[in-house]
Motif scaffolding. Structure first.
Motif, short mmCIF file in Angstrom:
data_model
loop_
_atom_site.label_atom_id
_atom_site.label_comp_id
_atom_site.label_asym_id
_atom_site.label_seq_id
_atom_site.Cartn_x
_atom_site.Cartn_y
_atom_site.Cartn_z
N CYS A 1 -12.30 1.18 -11.32
CA CYS A 1 -11.95 2.02 -10.18
C CYS A 1 -11.10 1.26 -9.17
CB CYS A 1 -13.22 2.53 -9.50
SG CYS A 1 -14.17 3.68 -10.54
N TYR A 2 -10.14 1.97 -8.59
CA TYR A 2 -9.25 1.40 -7.58
C TYR A 2 -9.15 2.37 -6.42
CZ TYR A 2 -7.59 -1.58 -11.44
OH TYR A 2 -7.51 -2.47 -12.48
N GLY A 3 -8.92 1.85 -5.22
CA GLY A 3 -8.76 2.72 -4.06
C GLY A 3 -8.05 2.02 -2.92
N THR A 4 -7.54 2.80 -1.97
CA THR A 4 -6.80 2.27 -0.82
C THR A 4 -7.59 2.47 0.46
OG1 THR A 4 -4.66 2.76 -1.85
CG2 THR A 4 -4.68 2.46 0.53
N PRO A 5 -7.96 1.39 1.17
CA PRO A 5 -8.68 1.51 2.44
C PRO A 5 -7.84 2.28 3.46
CG PRO A 5 -8.81 -0.73 1.60
CD PRO A 5 -7.79 -0.01 0.76
N ARG A 6 -8.40 3.33 4.01
CA ARG A 6 -7.69 4.23 4.92
C ARG A 6 -7.30 3.59 6.25
NH1 ARG A 6 -7.48 9.79 5.52
NH2 ARG A 6 -8.93 10.04 3.77
N GLU A 7 -8.26 2.95 6.92
CA GLU A 7 -8.05 2.49 8.29
C GLU A 7 -6.90 1.49 8.43
OE1 GLU A 7 -10.61 0.68 12.07
OE2 GLU A 7 -11.49 0.73 10.06
N LYS A 8 -6.82 0.52 7.53
CA LYS A 8 -5.78 -0.49 7.63
C LYS A 8 -4.39 0.11 7.48
CE LYS A 8 -8.59 -4.41 6.10
NZ LYS A 8 -8.49 -5.15 7.37
N VAL A 9 -4.24 1.05 6.56
CA VAL A 9 -2.94 1.68 6.34
C VAL A 9 -2.54 2.52 7.54
CG1 VAL A 9 -1.66 3.34 4.94
CG2 VAL A 9 -3.15 1.67 3.84
N GLU A 10 -3.44 3.33 8.05
CA GLU A 10 -3.12 4.20 9.17
C GLU A 10 -2.75 3.41 10.41
OE1 GLU A 10 -6.39 6.93 9.54
OE2 GLU A 10 -5.61 8.22 7.95
N ASN A 11 -3.43 2.30 10.64
CA ASN A 11 -3.10 1.45 11.79
C ASN A 11 -1.71 0.84 11.64
OD1 ASN A 11 -5.56 1.96 13.00
ND2 ASN A 11 -6.53 0.08 12.26
N ALA A 12 -1.35 0.44 10.42
CA ALA A 12 -0.03 -0.14 10.18
C ALA A 12 1.07 0.88 10.43
CB ALA A 12 0.05 -0.66 8.75
N LEU A 13 0.89 2.10 9.95
CA LEU A 13 1.89 3.15 10.14
C LEU A 13 2.10 3.46 11.61
CD1 LEU A 13 0.97 5.67 7.28
CD2 LEU A 13 2.64 3.82 7.24
N LYS A 14 1.03 3.53 12.37
CA LYS A 14 1.13 3.81 13.80
C LYS A 14 1.88 2.70 14.53
CE LYS A 14 -3.15 6.50 14.04
NZ LYS A 14 -4.57 6.51 14.51
N ALA A 15 1.73 1.47 14.03
CA ALA A 15 2.40 0.32 14.65
C ALA A 15 3.85 0.17 14.18
CB ALA A 15 1.61 -0.95 14.35
N GLY A 16 4.31 1.08 13.32
CA GLY A 16 5.69 1.02 12.85
C GLY A 16 5.91 0.08 11.69
N ARG A 17 4.84 -0.31 11.01
CA ARG A 17 4.97 -1.20 9.85
C ARG A 17 4.93 -0.39 8.56
NH1 ARG A 17 0.97 -3.84 12.74
NH2 ARG A 17 -0.56 -3.48 11.08
N ASP A 18 5.72 -0.81 7.60
CA ASP A 18 5.75 -0.14 6.30
C ASP A 18 4.73 -0.79 5.36
OD1 ASP A 18 7.90 1.46 7.16
OD2 ASP A 18 9.30 -0.14 6.67
N VAL A 19 4.16 0.02 4.48
CA VAL A 19 3.13 -0.45 3.57
C VAL A 19 3.55 -0.14 2.13
CG1 VAL A 19 0.69 -0.37 2.95
CG2 VAL A 19 1.38 -0.01 5.33
N LEU A 20 3.51 -1.14 1.28
CA LEU A 20 3.90 -1.00 -0.12
C LEU A 20 2.67 -0.80 -1.00
CD1 LEU A 20 6.09 -1.21 -2.37
CD2 LEU A 20 5.73 -3.70 -2.32
N PHE A 21 2.75 0.17 -1.91
CA PHE A 21 1.65 0.48 -2.80
C PHE A 21 2.05 0.29 -4.25
CE2 PHE A 21 0.83 2.78 1.03
CZ PHE A 21 -0.55 2.89 1.15
N ASP A 22 1.20 -0.37 -5.00
CA ASP A 22 1.38 -0.52 -6.45
C ASP A 22 0.25 0.27 -7.10
OD1 ASP A 22 1.45 -1.27 -9.09
OD2 ASP A 22 1.56 -3.42 -8.74
N ILE A 23 0.44 1.60 -7.22
CA ILE A 23 -0.62 2.48 -7.71
C ILE A 23 -0.07 3.42 -8.78
CG2 ILE A 23 -1.97 2.39 -5.59
CD1 ILE A 23 -0.76 5.04 -4.77
N ASP A 24 -0.97 4.12 -9.47
CA ASP A 24 -0.55 5.01 -10.54
C ASP A 24 -0.32 6.42 -10.02
OD1 ASP A 24 -3.08 6.02 -10.13
OD2 ASP A 24 -3.66 5.99 -12.24
N TRP A 25 0.00 7.33 -10.94
CA TRP A 25 0.33 8.70 -10.55
C TRP A 25 -0.85 9.44 -9.92
CZ3 TRP A 25 -2.37 12.72 -12.72
CH2 TRP A 25 -3.08 12.46 -13.90
N GLN A 26 -2.07 9.10 -10.35
CA GLN A 26 -3.23 9.77 -9.76
C GLN A 26 -3.35 9.46 -8.27
OE1 GLN A 26 -6.90 9.54 -12.37
NE2 GLN A 26 -5.62 8.07 -13.45
N GLY A 27 -3.20 8.16 -7.95
CA GLY A 27 -3.27 7.76 -6.56
C GLY A 27 -2.13 8.33 -5.75
#
Length: 214
Positions: free
Chosen positions: A87-113
């Motif tokens: 199982c794999y997953g993306t922590p919500r809080e860290k990503v949302e905080n980065a987006l609000k701060a104007g930072r881009d986030v890169l994801f290496d995930i599959d089509w389901q994600g």
């Protein structure tokens, strides 16, 4: 005082790279991170065992299944999926905080994600599917990296066709025949997406101030 161009801020974006195993998305991701200081890698949670050389909380957050299920139940993950029995997953809080701060986030995930991210945050998402130049080349790359057993490689090849069938769900598609050209293509996409009007916070106020002075 009228707003200045410096007051125009940008909301960050989520850049997803997906591909069948061996197509080169991890290599492209690594080179992109080396060359662009404005983007950071999303660190996923996983239940799979740690591989040699991996560092906890840098490569992945390694957790057991009960903890993973707890995170899903509590809504702590933006997306989650089961891939090759893990199982794999993306922590919500860290990503949302980065987006609000104007930072881009890169994801290496599959089509389901990617589908789940599209459901939860479509306006923040930019998705790219990476194709191998051929099936033969994909198999060669899997054998060359020597990370998996012959049985695991056979399983990844069998899964590749299903993964590739989702290519049309992505915003962009690149064929990774040459890594440097592929990285350049991803950089071009990223630069263009950063300039989108909808990501410019404060742009409307700035435009009004310009019009008022005319």
């Amino acid at each position: 005082m009228a707003p200045s161009p410096k007051e125009i801020r940008r909301r960050g974006l989520m850049l997803v790279l997906s591909s069948p195993s061996g197509a080169g998305k991890t290599t492209i991701s690594r080179k992109l991170l080396e060359r662009d200081s404005g983007i950071t890698m999303s660190v996923s949670v996983t239940t799979r065992p740690m591989r040699p050389g991996e560092v906890p909380e840098v490569d992945y957050y390694f957790v057991d299944m009960p903890r993973f299920e707890q995170m899903v139940e509590a809504g702590e993950l933006l997306e989650h999926a089961r891939v090759f029995g893990n199982c794999y997953g993306t922590p919500r809080e860290k990503v949302e905080n980065a987006l609000k701060a104007g930072r881009d986030v890169l994801f290496d995930i599959d089509w389901q994600g990617t589908q789940q991210l599209a459901e939860n945050a479509r306006t923040d998402l930019v998705s790219i599917f990476v194709l191998p130049p051929s099936g033969e080349e994909l198999e060669r790359r899997l054998h060359t990296r020597a990370q998996d057993s012959a049985e695991v490689i056979a399983g990844r090849m069998a899964k590749a066709s299903d993964e590739i069938s989702h290519w049309a769900e992505y915003d962009y598609v690149i064929v990774n025949n040459d890594v440097e050209k592929s990285v350049a293509s991803v950089q071009a996409i990223l630069n263009a997406e950063r300039l989108k009007r909808t990501r410019q916070v404060g742009l409307s106020e700035f435009v009004k101030s310009v019009q008022a002075a005319l």
